[in-house]
Scaffold this motif. Structure first.
Motif, PDB file in Angstrom:
ATOM      1  N   LYS A   1     -13.099  19.331  47.933  1.00 26.58           N
ATOM      2  CA  LYS A   1     -12.815  20.600  47.253  1.00 26.58           C
ATOM      3  C   LYS A   1     -11.347  20.717  46.842  1.00 26.58           C
ATOM      4  O   LYS A   1     -11.037  21.066  45.706  1.00 26.58           O
ATOM      5  CB  LYS A   1     -13.207  21.774  48.152  1.00 26.58           C
ATOM      6  CG  LYS A   1     -14.651  21.797  48.601  1.00 26.58           C
ATOM      7  CD  LYS A   1     -14.985  23.049  49.369  1.00 26.58           C
ATOM      8  CE  LYS A   1     -14.126  23.248  50.605  1.00 26.58           C
ATOM      9  NZ  LYS A   1     -14.305  22.156  51.608  1.00 26.58           N
ATOM     10  N   THR A   2     -10.452  20.431  47.781  1.00 24.41           N
ATOM     11  CA  THR A   2      -9.022  20.553  47.478  1.00 24.41           C
ATOM     12  C   THR A   2      -8.591  19.532  46.433  1.00 24.41           C
ATOM     13  O   THR A   2      -7.802  19.835  45.537  1.00 24.41           O
ATOM     14  CB  THR A   2      -8.180  20.396  48.755  1.00 24.41           C
ATOM     15  OG1 THR A   2      -8.508  21.463  49.659  1.00 24.41           O
ATOM     16  CG2 THR A   2      -6.691  20.445  48.439  1.00 24.41           C
ATOM     17  N   THR A   3      -9.129  18.320  46.535  1.00 27.69           N
ATOM     18  CA  THR A   3      -8.822  17.298  45.530  1.00 27.69           C
ATOM     19  C   THR A   3      -9.256  17.771  44.146  1.00 27.69           C
ATOM     20  O   THR A   3      -8.520  17.618  43.162  1.00 27.69           O
ATOM     21  CB  THR A   3      -9.528  15.978  45.863  1.00 27.69           C
ATOM     22  OG1 THR A   3      -9.052  15.494  47.125  1.00 27.69           O
ATOM     23  CG2 THR A   3      -9.266  14.922  44.802  1.00 27.69           C
ATOM     24  N   LEU A   4     -10.419  18.375  44.069  1.00 26.58           N
ATOM     25  CA  LEU A   4     -10.917  18.866  42.785  1.00 26.58           C
ATOM     26  C   LEU A   4     -10.032  19.994  42.254  1.00 26.58           C
ATOM     27  O   LEU A   4      -9.700  20.020  41.058  1.00 26.58           O
ATOM     28  CB  LEU A   4     -12.358  19.349  42.931  1.00 26.58           C
ATOM     29  CG  LEU A   4     -13.087  19.717  41.639  1.00 26.58           C
ATOM     30  CD1 LEU A   4     -13.111  18.544  40.677  1.00 26.58           C
ATOM     31  CD2 LEU A   4     -14.509  20.184  41.940  1.00 26.58           C
TER      32      LEU A   4
ATOM     33  N   PHE B   1     -19.311  14.753  50.315  1.00 28.84           N
ATOM     34  CA  PHE B   1     -18.855  13.385  50.094  1.00 28.84           C
ATOM     35  C   PHE B   1     -18.507  13.133  48.628  1.00 28.84           C
ATOM     36  O   PHE B   1     -18.826  12.086  48.070  1.00 28.84           O
ATOM     37  CB  PHE B   1     -19.902  12.380  50.577  1.00 28.84           C
ATOM     38  CG  PHE B   1     -20.070  12.355  52.068  1.00 28.84           C
ATOM     39  CD1 PHE B   1     -19.095  11.794  52.884  1.00 28.84           C
ATOM     40  CD2 PHE B   1     -21.205  12.902  52.657  1.00 28.84           C
ATOM     41  CE1 PHE B   1     -19.244  11.786  54.260  1.00 28.84           C
ATOM     42  CE2 PHE B   1     -21.364  12.888  54.036  1.00 28.84           C
ATOM     43  CZ  PHE B   1     -20.381  12.328  54.846  1.00 28.84           C
ATOM     44  N   GLY B   2     -17.859  14.134  47.998  1.00 27.79           N
ATOM     45  CA  GLY B   2     -17.351  13.963  46.649  1.00 27.79           C
ATOM     46  C   GLY B   2     -18.359  14.129  45.538  1.00 27.79           C
ATOM     47  O   GLY B   2     -18.029  13.920  44.362  1.00 27.79           O
ATOM     48  N   ARG B   3     -19.577  14.541  45.863  1.00 28.60           N
ATOM     49  CA  ARG B   3     -20.613  14.736  44.844  1.00 28.60           C
ATOM     50  C   ARG B   3     -21.160  16.160  44.903  1.00 28.60           C
ATOM     51  O   ARG B   3     -21.215  16.763  45.966  1.00 28.60           O
ATOM     52  CB  ARG B   3     -21.782  13.761  45.055  1.00 28.60           C
ATOM     53  CG  ARG B   3     -21.428  12.299  44.877  1.00 28.60           C
ATOM     54  CD  ARG B   3     -22.684  11.443  45.014  1.00 28.60           C
ATOM     55  NE  ARG B   3     -22.405  10.028  44.937  1.00 28.60           N
ATOM     56  CZ  ARG B   3     -22.281   9.332  43.797  1.00 28.60           C
ATOM     57  NH1 ARG B   3     -22.439   9.967  42.653  1.00 28.60           N
ATOM     58  NH2 ARG B   3     -22.021   8.047  43.822  1.00 28.60           N
ATOM     59  N   ILE B   4     -21.587  16.664  43.755  1.00 31.87           N
ATOM     60  CA  ILE B   4     -22.286  17.943  43.714  1.00 31.87           C
ATOM     61  C   ILE B   4     -23.723  17.709  44.173  1.00 31.87           C
ATOM     62  O   ILE B   4     -24.455  16.918  43.580  1.00 31.87           O
ATOM     63  CB  ILE B   4     -22.282  18.545  42.296  1.00 31.87           C
ATOM     64  CG1 ILE B   4     -20.852  18.850  41.835  1.00 31.87           C
ATOM     65  CG2 ILE B   4     -23.133  19.824  42.261  1.00 31.87           C
ATOM     66  CD1 ILE B   4     -20.176  19.962  42.591  1.00 31.87           C
ATOM     67  N   ILE B   5     -24.116  18.384  45.253  1.00 28.74           N
ATOM     68  CA  ILE B   5     -25.471  18.186  45.773  1.00 28.74           C
ATOM     69  C   ILE B   5     -26.386  19.376  45.478  1.00 28.74           C
ATOM     70  O   ILE B   5     -27.603  19.269  45.638  1.00 28.74           O
ATOM     71  CB  ILE B   5     -25.463  17.919  47.289  1.00 28.74           C
ATOM     72  CG1 ILE B   5     -24.830  19.103  48.049  1.00 28.74           C
ATOM     73  CG2 ILE B   5     -24.724  16.618  47.594  1.00 28.74           C
ATOM     74  CD1 ILE B   5     -24.985  18.979  49.568  1.00 28.74           C
ATOM     75  N   CYS B   6     -25.798  20.502  45.031  1.00 35.46           N
ATOM     76  CA  CYS B   6     -26.618  21.667  44.732  1.00 35.46           C
ATOM     77  C   CYS B   6     -25.813  22.643  43.896  1.00 35.46           C
ATOM     78  O   CYS B   6     -24.598  22.785  44.088  1.00 35.46           O
ATOM     79  CB  CYS B   6     -27.078  22.341  46.032  1.00 35.46           C
ATOM     80  SG  CYS B   6     -28.048  23.852  45.811  1.00 35.46           S
ATOM     81  N   SER B   7     -26.479  23.317  42.974  1.00 31.78           N
ATOM     82  CA  SER B   7     -25.879  24.402  42.198  1.00 31.78           C
ATOM     83  C   SER B   7     -26.909  25.513  42.080  1.00 31.78           C
ATOM     84  O   SER B   7     -28.098  25.254  41.850  1.00 31.78           O
ATOM     85  CB  SER B   7     -25.467  23.936  40.798  1.00 31.78           C
ATOM     86  OG  SER B   7     -24.446  22.960  40.862  1.00 31.78           O
TER      87      SER B   7
ATOM     88  N   LEU C   1     -13.828  11.804  44.959  1.00 35.44           N
ATOM     89  CA  LEU C   1     -14.737  12.503  44.052  1.00 35.44           C
ATOM     90  C   LEU C   1     -15.518  11.478  43.256  1.00 35.44           C
ATOM     91  O   LEU C   1     -14.964  10.463  42.822  1.00 35.44           O
ATOM     92  CB  LEU C   1     -13.966  13.423  43.107  1.00 35.44           C
ATOM     93  CG  LEU C   1     -13.224  14.614  43.722  1.00 35.44           C
ATOM     94  CD1 LEU C   1     -12.369  15.314  42.667  1.00 35.44           C
ATOM     95  CD2 LEU C   1     -14.200  15.599  44.356  1.00 35.44           C
ATOM     96  N   LYS C   2     -16.798  11.769  43.026  1.00 32.52           N
ATOM     97  CA  LYS C   2     -17.678  10.822  42.353  1.00 32.52           C
ATOM     98  C   LYS C   2     -18.495  11.541  41.280  1.00 32.52           C
ATOM     99  O   LYS C   2     -19.457  12.249  41.590  1.00 32.52           O
ATOM    100  CB  LYS C   2     -18.618  10.166  43.363  1.00 32.52           C
ATOM    101  CG  LYS C   2     -17.910   9.577  44.585  1.00 32.52           C
ATOM    102  CD  LYS C   2     -18.890   9.260  45.703  1.00 32.52           C
ATOM    103  CE  LYS C   2     -18.181   8.857  46.980  1.00 32.52           C
ATOM    104  NZ  LYS C   2     -19.108   8.667  48.115  1.00 32.52           N
TER     105      LYS C   2
END
Length: 253
Positions: free
Chosen positions: A45-48, A228-234, A22-23
């Motif tokens: 997702k699971t890590t988060l 890849f551990g980043r939020i790319i869209c919301s 996660l980044k």
């Protein structure tokens, strides 16, 4: 839905050795309603979810629940405070009946101690009876009333999913974390699951859901997409589906 966030992630990161799972993940979950979390396999997702629920600690960043950082709290402490989680693979007590499984969701709220239970005191018996009645009512609410006395190991996949959801509901959650609740279900079973999630949300319980199922995720008011551990869209489901980065990362187009 109120504007005050129930859950707030700020710059959350997690490293496993030299690998950054996660980044700098940041987003909020408003109080009330349903928020979605999407992403391809391996996106984090699971890590988060494990960080939010307390199974692992972040390498950096903060997780705040009800306006307070909870990094110091254990899984049990978070559960007592209303943060309840289910898992991608249903974890039920195979040898217990359906109603007994649902009852276990409420035991963190009971007052009779171990000794009172062992001695079978009147107070302990009254509390057990009340817990069972409440669990039976929950079984009926989640369409499990007809199988309440059946051993959990005998349930098909759809009912096992509903059982885990019912047990989590019995724990009086304020924030319900659902990890792939429709995994392995038929279209009819997914529709039943969707109905139950809407019912839970209508009672003021906040839901954060991870799912690959587009139909199920359609009930979320807002969706965050990991890659890849980043939020790319919301955004809304429509906004997510039209996002170029999401289509490339998640939909493979």
């Amino acid at each position: 839905m109120t504007s005050a966030p129930l859950l707030e992630l700020s710059e959350v990161g997690k490293n496993f050795g030299g690998f950054a799972a996660l980044k700098a993940v940041s987003f909020t979950v408003p109080t009330g309603g349903i928020t979605g979390l999407m992403g391809p396999n391996g996106s984090g997702k699971t890590t988060l979810f494990n960080i939010i629920s307390g199974f692992i600690a972040p390498s950096n960043g903060t997780v705040a629940y009800r306006g307070k950082a909870i990094g110091h709290q254990s899984v049990q402490e978070r559960s007592l405070d209303g943060l309840v989680r289910t898992f991608q693979t249903p974890k039920v007590f195979e040898r217990l009946t359906v109603v007994e499984n649902v009852m276990t969701g409420a035991y963190k709220k009971t007052r009779s101690g171990l000794m009172a239970g062992l001695l079978n005191t009147p107070a302990s018996r009254r509390e057990i009876d009340a817990t069972r009645e409440a669990a039976l009512a929950t079984c009926r609410k989640f369409d499990l009333g007809a199988v309440a006395g059946k051993q959990a190991s005998l349930l098909p996949a759809g009912q096992r999913r509903l059982l885990e959801l019912a047990r989590a509901y019995q724990g009086d959650p304020q924030l319900l974390l659902l990890d792939e609740p429709s995994s392995g279900l038929t279209t009819t079973e997914i529709e039943a699951m969707t109905d139950k999630l809407r019912l839970i949300a209508s009672e003021g319980i906040t839901i954060l859901i991870v799912s690959h199922d587009m139909d199920l995720m359609g009930i979320a008011e807002n969706i965050h997409v990991l890659d890849f551990g980043r939020i790319i869209c919301s955004g809304s489901m429509a906004e997510v589906q039209e996002n170029t980065a999401v289509r490339e990362a998640y939909l493979g187009v």
